[in-house]
Design a protein around this motif. Sequence first.
Motif, PDB file in Angstrom:
ATOM      1  N   ARG A  15       6.911  23.743  24.784  1.00  0.00           N
ATOM      2  CA  ARG A  15       7.993  23.934  23.820  1.00  0.00           C
ATOM      3  C   ARG A  15       9.089  22.899  24.040  1.00  0.00           C
ATOM      4  NH1 ARG A  15      12.621  26.545  24.060  1.00  0.00           N
ATOM      5  NH2 ARG A  15      12.140  27.583  26.017  1.00  0.00           N
ATOM      6  N   ARG A  16       9.429  22.652  25.291  1.00  0.00           N
ATOM      7  CA  ARG A  16      10.460  21.648  25.608  1.00  0.00           C
ATOM      8  C   ARG A  16       9.988  20.248  25.223  1.00  0.00           C
ATOM      9  NH1 ARG A  16      15.209  24.141  26.204  1.00  0.00           N
ATOM     10  NH2 ARG A  16      15.083  25.791  27.731  1.00  0.00           N
ATOM     11  N   ARG A  17       8.696  19.959  25.429  1.00  0.00           N
ATOM     12  CA  ARG A  17       8.167  18.651  25.034  1.00  0.00           C
ATOM     13  C   ARG A  17       8.251  18.490  23.519  1.00  0.00           C
ATOM     14  NH1 ARG A  17       2.550  17.991  26.984  1.00  0.00           N
ATOM     15  NH2 ARG A  17       2.108  19.306  25.229  1.00  0.00           N
ATOM     16  N   GLY A  18       7.967  19.554  22.766  1.00  0.00           N
ATOM     17  CA  GLY A  18       8.092  19.507  21.311  1.00  0.00           C
ATOM     18  C   GLY A  18       9.530  19.273  20.879  1.00  0.00           C
ATOM     19  N   GLN A  19      10.471  19.945  21.557  1.00  0.00           N
ATOM     20  CA  GLN A  19      11.887  19.738  21.252  1.00  0.00           C
ATOM     21  C   GLN A  19      12.310  18.305  21.566  1.00  0.00           C
ATOM     22  OE1 GLN A  19      13.676  22.742  23.699  1.00  0.00           O
ATOM     23  NE2 GLN A  19      13.775  24.238  22.029  1.00  0.00           N
ATOM     24  N   SER A  20      11.846  17.786  22.698  1.00  0.00           N
ATOM     25  CA  SER A  20      12.187  16.408  23.076  1.00  0.00           C
ATOM     26  C   SER A  20      11.623  15.413  22.077  1.00  0.00           C
ATOM     27  CB  SER A  20      11.657  16.089  24.475  1.00  0.00           C
ATOM     28  OG  SER A  20      12.265  16.901  25.431  1.00  0.00           O
ATOM     29  N   ARG A  21      10.387  15.617  21.686  1.00  0.00           N
ATOM     30  CA  ARG A  21       9.746  14.717  20.725  1.00  0.00           C
ATOM     31  C   ARG A  21      10.481  14.753  19.376  1.00  0.00           C
ATOM     32  NH1 ARG A  21       6.518  10.382  20.503  1.00  0.00           N
ATOM     33  NH2 ARG A  21       5.208  10.400  18.683  1.00  0.00           N
ATOM     34  N   ALA A  22      10.874  15.949  18.943  1.00  0.00           N
ATOM     35  CA  ALA A  22      11.597  16.074  17.682  1.00  0.00           C
ATOM     36  C   ALA A  22      12.935  15.344  17.751  1.00  0.00           C
ATOM     37  CB  ALA A  22      11.809  17.550  17.337  1.00  0.00           C
ATOM     38  N   GLU A  23      13.665  15.487  18.846  1.00  0.00           N
ATOM     39  CA  GLU A  23      14.946  14.801  18.992  1.00  0.00           C
ATOM     40  C   GLU A  23      14.757  13.285  19.073  1.00  0.00           C
ATOM     41  OE1 GLU A  23      18.846  13.952  19.079  1.00  0.00           O
ATOM     42  OE2 GLU A  23      17.903  15.868  18.583  1.00  0.00           O
ATOM     43  N   ALA A  77      20.813   7.004  23.272  1.00  0.00           N
ATOM     44  CA  ALA A  77      19.696   7.928  23.055  1.00  0.00           C
ATOM     45  C   ALA A  77      19.798   9.127  23.991  1.00  0.00           C
ATOM     46  CB  ALA A  77      18.370   7.209  23.265  1.00  0.00           C
ATOM     47  N   ALA A  78      19.719  10.312  23.413  1.00  0.00           N
ATOM     48  CA  ALA A  78      19.773  11.538  24.212  1.00  0.00           C
ATOM     49  C   ALA A  78      18.456  11.771  24.933  1.00  0.00           C
ATOM     50  CB  ALA A  78      20.091  12.724  23.308  1.00  0.00           C
ATOM     51  N   VAL A  79      17.364  11.320  24.336  1.00  0.00           N
ATOM     52  CA  VAL A  79      16.025  11.516  24.907  1.00  0.00           C
ATOM     53  C   VAL A  79      15.333  10.162  24.962  1.00  0.00           C
ATOM     54  CG1 VAL A  79      13.787  12.611  24.554  1.00  0.00           C
ATOM     55  CG2 VAL A  79      15.854  13.840  23.944  1.00  0.00           C
ATOM     56  N   ARG A  80      14.804   9.844  26.111  1.00  0.00           N
ATOM     57  CA  ARG A  80      14.022   8.614  26.267  1.00  0.00           C
ATOM     58  C   ARG A  80      12.609   9.005  26.653  1.00  0.00           C
ATOM     59  NH1 ARG A  80      18.867   7.188  29.031  1.00  0.00           N
ATOM     60  NH2 ARG A  80      20.106   5.846  27.697  1.00  0.00           N
ATOM     61  N   MET A  81      11.663   8.485  25.901  1.00  0.00           N
ATOM     62  CA  MET A  81      10.266   8.791  26.173  1.00  0.00           C
ATOM     63  C   MET A  81       9.529   7.487  26.426  1.00  0.00           C
ATOM     64  SD  MET A  81       9.562  11.765  23.362  1.00  0.00           S
ATOM     65  CE  MET A  81       8.135  12.429  24.182  1.00  0.00           C
ATOM     66  N   PRO A  82       8.572   7.499  27.342  1.00  0.00           N
ATOM     67  CA  PRO A  82       7.816   6.275  27.596  1.00  0.00           C
ATOM     68  C   PRO A  82       6.905   5.948  26.413  1.00  0.00           C
ATOM     69  CG  PRO A  82       6.878   8.098  28.832  1.00  0.00           C
ATOM     70  CD  PRO A  82       8.137   8.605  28.191  1.00  0.00           C
ATOM     71  N   LEU A  83       6.624   4.671  26.260  1.00  0.00           N
ATOM     72  CA  LEU A  83       5.733   4.223  25.199  1.00  0.00           C
ATOM     73  C   LEU A  83       4.302   4.566  25.592  1.00  0.00           C
ATOM     74  CD1 LEU A  83       5.516   2.633  22.514  1.00  0.00           C
ATOM     75  CD2 LEU A  83       5.140   0.606  23.901  1.00  0.00           C
ATOM     76  N   GLY A  85       0.085   4.736  24.689  1.00  0.00           N
ATOM     77  CA  GLY A  85      -0.890   3.865  24.050  1.00  0.00           C
ATOM     78  C   GLY A  85      -1.018   4.157  22.566  1.00  0.00           C
ATOM     79  N   LYS A  86      -0.958   5.435  22.207  1.00  0.00           N
ATOM     80  CA  LYS A  86      -1.048   5.832  20.800  1.00  0.00           C
ATOM     81  C   LYS A  86       0.144   5.293  20.015  1.00  0.00           C
ATOM     82  CE  LYS A  86      -1.160   9.996  17.966  1.00  0.00           C
ATOM     83  NZ  LYS A  86      -1.085  11.469  17.980  1.00  0.00           N
ATOM     84  N   ASP A  87       1.339   5.392  20.592  1.00  0.00           N
ATOM     85  CA  ASP A  87       2.538   4.885  19.924  1.00  0.00           C
ATOM     86  C   ASP A  87       2.482   3.361  19.775  1.00  0.00           C
ATOM     87  OD1 ASP A  87       3.541   7.447  19.734  1.00  0.00           O
ATOM     88  OD2 ASP A  87       4.793   7.261  21.537  1.00  0.00           O
ATOM     89  N   ALA A  88       2.017   2.668  20.803  1.00  0.00           N
ATOM     90  CA  ALA A  88       1.910   1.210  20.743  1.00  0.00           C
ATOM     91  C   ALA A  88       0.897   0.789  19.676  1.00  0.00           C
ATOM     92  CB  ALA A  88       1.514   0.646  22.107  1.00  0.00           C
ATOM     93  N   PHE A  89      -0.238   1.488  19.621  1.00  0.00           N
ATOM     94  CA  PHE A  89      -1.253   1.184  18.618  1.00  0.00           C
ATOM     95  C   PHE A  89      -0.697   1.417  17.219  1.00  0.00           C
ATOM     96  CE2 PHE A  89      -4.735   2.581  15.850  1.00  0.00           C
ATOM     97  CZ  PHE A  89      -5.500   1.431  15.851  1.00  0.00           C
ATOM     98  N   LEU A  90       0.035   2.516  17.042  1.00  0.00           N
ATOM     99  CA  LEU A  90       0.632   2.808  15.741  1.00  0.00           C
ATOM    100  C   LEU A  90       1.640   1.729  15.343  1.00  0.00           C
ATOM    101  CD1 LEU A  90       0.921   4.794  13.368  1.00  0.00           C
ATOM    102  CD2 LEU A  90       2.690   5.946  14.695  1.00  0.00           C
ATOM    103  N   ALA A  91       2.461   1.278  16.287  1.00  0.00           N
ATOM    104  CA  ALA A  91       3.449   0.245  15.997  1.00  0.00           C
ATOM    105  C   ALA A  91       2.773  -1.069  15.595  1.00  0.00           C
ATOM    106  CB  ALA A  91       4.352   0.023  17.203  1.00  0.00           C
ATOM    107  N   VAL A  92       1.722  -1.451  16.295  1.00  0.00           N
ATOM    108  CA  VAL A  92       0.998  -2.682  15.967  1.00  0.00           C
ATOM    109  C   VAL A  92       0.324  -2.554  14.599  1.00  0.00           C
ATOM    110  CG1 VAL A  92      -0.973  -4.119  16.630  1.00  0.00           C
ATOM    111  CG2 VAL A  92       0.698  -3.423  18.345  1.00  0.00           C
ATOM    112  N   ALA A  93      -0.265  -1.404  14.328  1.00  0.00           N
ATOM    113  CA  ALA A  93      -0.940  -1.193  13.041  1.00  0.00           C
ATOM    114  C   ALA A  93       0.060  -1.243  11.888  1.00  0.00           C
ATOM    115  CB  ALA A  93      -1.676   0.142  13.043  1.00  0.00           C
ATOM    116  N   VAL A  94       1.213  -0.621  12.056  1.00  0.00           N
ATOM    117  CA  VAL A  94       2.235  -0.650  11.003  1.00  0.00           C
ATOM    118  C   VAL A  94       2.758  -2.073  10.823  1.00  0.00           C
ATOM    119  CG1 VAL A  94       4.569   0.116  10.422  1.00  0.00           C
ATOM    120  CG2 VAL A  94       2.882   1.767  11.211  1.00  0.00           C
ATOM    121  N   GLY A  95       2.959  -2.801  11.914  1.00  0.00           N
ATOM    122  CA  GLY A  95       3.421  -4.183  11.819  1.00  0.00           C
ATOM    123  C   GLY A  95       2.431  -5.078  11.091  1.00  0.00           C
TER     124      GLY A  95
END
Length: 154
Positions: A15-23, A77-83, A85-95
Motif C-alpha cells: 500500500r505504501r509503495r502504491g502511495q509512493s508511486r502515485a505521488e 521531489a517528495a518521493v524519489r524512486m530509482p530508475l 529497467g521497465k521505466d528506462a525502456f518506456l522512456a527510450v520507446a517514447v523518445g
Amino acid sequence: MTIHDAQAALDDARRRRGQSRAEYLRYGLSLPYLLAGALIVFAAFASFDLPNPWGGAVLFPSLVLLAGTVAVYLRRAAVRMPLTGKDAFLAVAVGLALVALFRLLSGLADAGGVPAPHAVAAAVLCVAGVLVAGRWRAVAVSRAQGEGEEAGSR
C-alpha cells in the motif's frame, strides 16, 4: 509473529509503495514539468529550421533549462524512486516514437509547403504531448493508488 501479522506487514508495504508511486507520478508529471519538457523538446526540434550557426545556438538555452528543471525536480521531489529497467525502456520507446512522429509530421509539413515545417511539427507534437501526458498522469496515478489500496484490503 504470526502468518497474519506477516501478511498485514506485506500488505502495508504494498500500500505504501502504491502511495509512493502515485505521488512520484503526480509530481513528476505536473503541469510545470510538462510545460518545461515541451519547451525543451520544441526548441530542440524547431532548431532544424534555423540557419547553421543559430540552430546549434538554440540548443544551449534548452540545455540550461533542462539542467535547471532537473535541479529543481531533485531538490523539491517528495518521493524519489530509482530508475527501473521497465521505466528506462518506456522512456527510450517514447523518445523514439516522438522522433519518428516528428520526422513524419515535418516531412508532411514540408511536402505541404509550410514555411517552417520543423517548428510546426514540433509545436503540434508538444501540444499533443502535454495533453496526452496530462491524461495519462490521471490514469497512472489512479492505477497506482488502486494497486496500493488493493494490497491493503487483502
